[in-house]
Motif scaffolding. Structure first.
Motif, PDB file in Angstrom:
ATOM      1  N   SER A  76       0.789  -1.234   0.000  1.00 46.96           N
ATOM      2  CA  SER A  76       0.000   0.000   0.000  1.00 46.96           C
ATOM      3  C   SER A  76       0.817   1.279   0.000  1.00 46.96           C
ATOM      4  CB  SER A  76      -0.935   0.013   1.214  1.00 46.96           C
ATOM      5  OG  SER A  76      -0.185  -0.055   2.415  1.00 46.96           O
ATOM      6  N   ALA A  77       2.121   1.201   0.287  1.00 51.44           N
ATOM      7  CA  ALA A  77       2.912   2.429   0.402  1.00 51.44           C
ATOM      8  C   ALA A  77       4.377   2.154   0.107  1.00 51.44           C
ATOM      9  CB  ALA A  77       2.766   3.038   1.789  1.00 51.44           C
ATOM     10  N   PRO A 110       1.476   6.741  -1.092  1.00 49.93           N
ATOM     11  CA  PRO A 110       0.530   5.629  -1.161  1.00 49.93           C
ATOM     12  C   PRO A 110       0.543   5.029  -2.570  1.00 49.93           C
ATOM     13  CG  PRO A 110      -0.643   7.722  -1.166  1.00 49.93           C
ATOM     14  CD  PRO A 110       0.806   8.042  -0.960  1.00 49.93           C
ATOM     15  N   LYS A 111       0.275   3.745  -2.683  1.00 46.20           N
ATOM     16  CA  LYS A 111       0.409   3.055  -3.969  1.00 46.20           C
ATOM     17  C   LYS A 111      -0.922   2.603  -4.574  1.00 46.20           C
ATOM     18  CE  LYS A 111       3.551  -0.102  -4.211  1.00 46.20           C
ATOM     19  NZ  LYS A 111       4.357  -1.283  -3.857  1.00 46.20           N
ATOM     20  N   LEU A 112      -2.019   2.801  -3.873  1.00 50.96           N
ATOM     21  CA  LEU A 112      -3.279   2.220  -4.321  1.00 50.96           C
ATOM     22  C   LEU A 112      -3.996   3.050  -5.377  1.00 50.96           C
ATOM     23  CD1 LEU A 112      -4.646   0.867  -0.925  1.00 50.96           C
ATOM     24  CD2 LEU A 112      -3.289  -0.321  -2.664  1.00 50.96           C
ATOM     25  N   MET A 118      -3.959  11.820  -6.519  1.00 49.50           N
ATOM     26  CA  MET A 118      -3.403  11.992  -5.180  1.00 49.50           C
ATOM     27  C   MET A 118      -2.965  13.437  -4.977  1.00 49.50           C
ATOM     28  SD  MET A 118      -1.012   8.828  -4.016  1.00 49.50           S
ATOM     29  CE  MET A 118       0.028   8.793  -5.463  1.00 49.50           C
ATOM     30  N   CYS A 120       0.078  15.782  -2.732  1.00 47.31           N
ATOM     31  CA  CYS A 120       1.374  15.662  -2.052  1.00 47.31           C
ATOM     32  C   CYS A 120       1.704  16.980  -1.381  1.00 47.31           C
ATOM     33  CB  CYS A 120       2.492  15.301  -3.030  1.00 47.31           C
ATOM     34  SG  CYS A 120       4.099  15.022  -2.214  1.00 47.31           S
ATOM     35  N   LEU A 143      -1.455   8.936   4.618  1.00 46.14           N
ATOM     36  CA  LEU A 143      -1.483   7.981   3.507  1.00 46.14           C
ATOM     37  C   LEU A 143      -2.895   7.483   3.241  1.00 46.14           C
ATOM     38  CD1 LEU A 143       1.701   5.843   4.305  1.00 46.14           C
ATOM     39  CD2 LEU A 143       1.412   7.382   2.359  1.00 46.14           C
ATOM     40  N   LYS A 144      -3.657   7.272   4.325  1.00 45.88           N
ATOM     41  CA  LYS A 144      -5.015   6.749   4.149  1.00 45.88           C
ATOM     42  C   LYS A 144      -5.937   7.769   3.495  1.00 45.88           C
ATOM     43  CE  LYS A 144      -6.611   7.932   8.850  1.00 45.88           C
ATOM     44  NZ  LYS A 144      -5.363   8.567   9.299  1.00 45.88           N
ATOM     45  N   ASN A 146      -4.881   9.402   0.885  1.00 47.79           N
ATOM     46  CA  ASN A 146      -4.233   9.532  -0.428  1.00 47.79           C
ATOM     47  C   ASN A 146      -3.419  10.826  -0.544  1.00 47.79           C
ATOM     48  OD1 ASN A 146      -5.164   7.061  -1.448  1.00 47.79           O
ATOM     49  ND2 ASN A 146      -7.118   7.976  -2.041  1.00 47.79           N
ATOM     50  N   ALA A 148       0.447  12.116  -0.166  1.00 47.43           N
ATOM     51  CA  ALA A 148       1.858  11.765  -0.065  1.00 47.43           C
ATOM     52  C   ALA A 148       2.612  12.853   0.708  1.00 47.43           C
ATOM     53  CB  ALA A 148       2.460  11.586  -1.455  1.00 47.43           C
TER      54      ALA A 148
END
Length: 360
Positions: A76-77, A110-112, A118, A120, A143-144, A146, A148
């Protein structure tokens, strides 16, 4: 029965902490080597060129090409660290110590979801913040959402600290201006990279204390709306070094002797006035109003021994539409206890921005 005002306790804690950090002889005071000579004259000229900013001036910044390595990665990250040559021009580069020529960043992503969906936020360092960890802890829970986190290591700090400098105690007044000017250039380049190369849909910049002053400057100068989030920060370094606790950790006698080499003998009050004039260059009320002042959220403490309320309110007044949120505590206690309020300000500031048109 004696009742103790809780706010006064927070205020006293700031002064006790300040006395321990800045009045003991555990480390030399700020500016023990004086004003900085010709470097100070250079920085005064370069900083005065920042405002008022002409539309389109100094934009886009120099391109950066970070070299990345992965620190850790999950489903997820991902946390990466990058190194890039500072984008400062030749004049600034020549003034910077060699140890500060290469900038370092930590990048928690985050990677999802893809970057265009997203946000940042670039996190800038407060006084004495030499590492990534503190700001990564602040950004990690986002992160949750979205969001960064990109953490910049300041010039003169961490692995960029000059060999002769001990801790955060800058050797010359010119170093303080140089640290700020270089941080602004690097942060602007990072925002440009996040926009054009990484393709993030929203961006912001935040910082605590000194980092908040720099964040306000960066948000002010950015040509498009970004969330601008100064936390526990004054409108100018004058407040910290001439009015607040840090004045007790400043080498006033060394500064007086340095001036006396060129001029007639000066009193300490005249030296302090010279400092006020120099640090007036850091007065953010002189900078342009950010493109979206509604996305500017200050978080300030009710009983801050370092940053008086009037300083926060001066900047809010200069930037109509910006918001001040008050947390109960002092500078030190709020820094330790109110990360939740800082995170909420980050989320709310980003929510007040529009997504890139390309995403609509």
């Amino acid at each position: 029965m004696v009742t103790v005002n809780l706010g006064m306790l927070h205020y006293i804690l700031d002064h006790v902490y300040g006395a321990f950090m800045h009045r003991t002889k555990m480390s030399p005071p700020f500016f023990s080597r004086g004003w900085g000579g010709t470097k100070l004259e250079l920085l005064e000229r370069l900083i005065s060129q920042l405002f008022p900013e002409v539309e389109g001036q100094n934009w886009p910044p120099n391109l950066i090409q970070p070299i990345w390595r992965t620190v850790w990665e999950t489903k997820s990250a991902c946390l990466r660290e990058g190194v890039f040559r500072t984008p400062c021009d030749e004049q600034l580069l020549g003034a910077l110590p060699p140890e500060s020529h290469n900038a370092r960043v930590a990048f928690l992503v985050p990677k999802l979801v893809p970057p265009p969906k997203m946000a940042c936020v670039v996190h800038l360092a407060g006084t004495g913040d030499h590492t990534f960890e503190r700001r990564l802890r602040l950004g990690g829970p986002l992160l949750k959402e979205n969001i960064a986190t990109m953490v910049l290591e300041s010039p003169f700090y961490g692995q960029r600290r000059p060999m002769l400098q001990r801790g955060a105690k800058l050797l010359c007044v010119s170093d303080l201006l140089l640290l700020g000017r270089a941080t602004i250039e690097e942060a602007r380049s990072l925002l440009h990279w996040l926009d054009t190369e990484a393709r993030f849909g929203k961006m912001g910049v935040c910082g605590l204390s000194m980092g908040g002053v720099h964040a306000a400057m960066v948000g002010s100068l950015h040509p498009t709306p970004v969330a601008t989030l100064p936390f526990l920060s004054p409108h100018s370094a004058v407040v910290a070094f001439c009015e607040g606790i840090l004045k007790h950790g400043t080498a006033w006698e060394a500064l007086r002797e340095d001036l006396a080499v060129k001029e007639a003998v000066m009193t300490l009050e005249e030296v302090r006035e010279r400092m006020r004039n120099v640090l007036s260059l850091t007065d953010v009320t002189r900078f342009p109003i950010p493109k979206n002042p509604n996305a500017v959220i200050f978080v300030a403490a009710t009983d801050d021994g370092y940053i008086p309320k009037h300083s926060v309110l001066e900047l809010q007044k200069a930037w109509p539409g910006s918001e001040v949120r008050w947390v109960t505590g002092g500078h030190v206690s709020s820094f330790l206890l109110h990360n939740g309020e800082f995170r909420k300000a980050i989320v709310d500031g980003l929510d007040r921005l529009e997504w890139k048109e390309s995403l609509l």
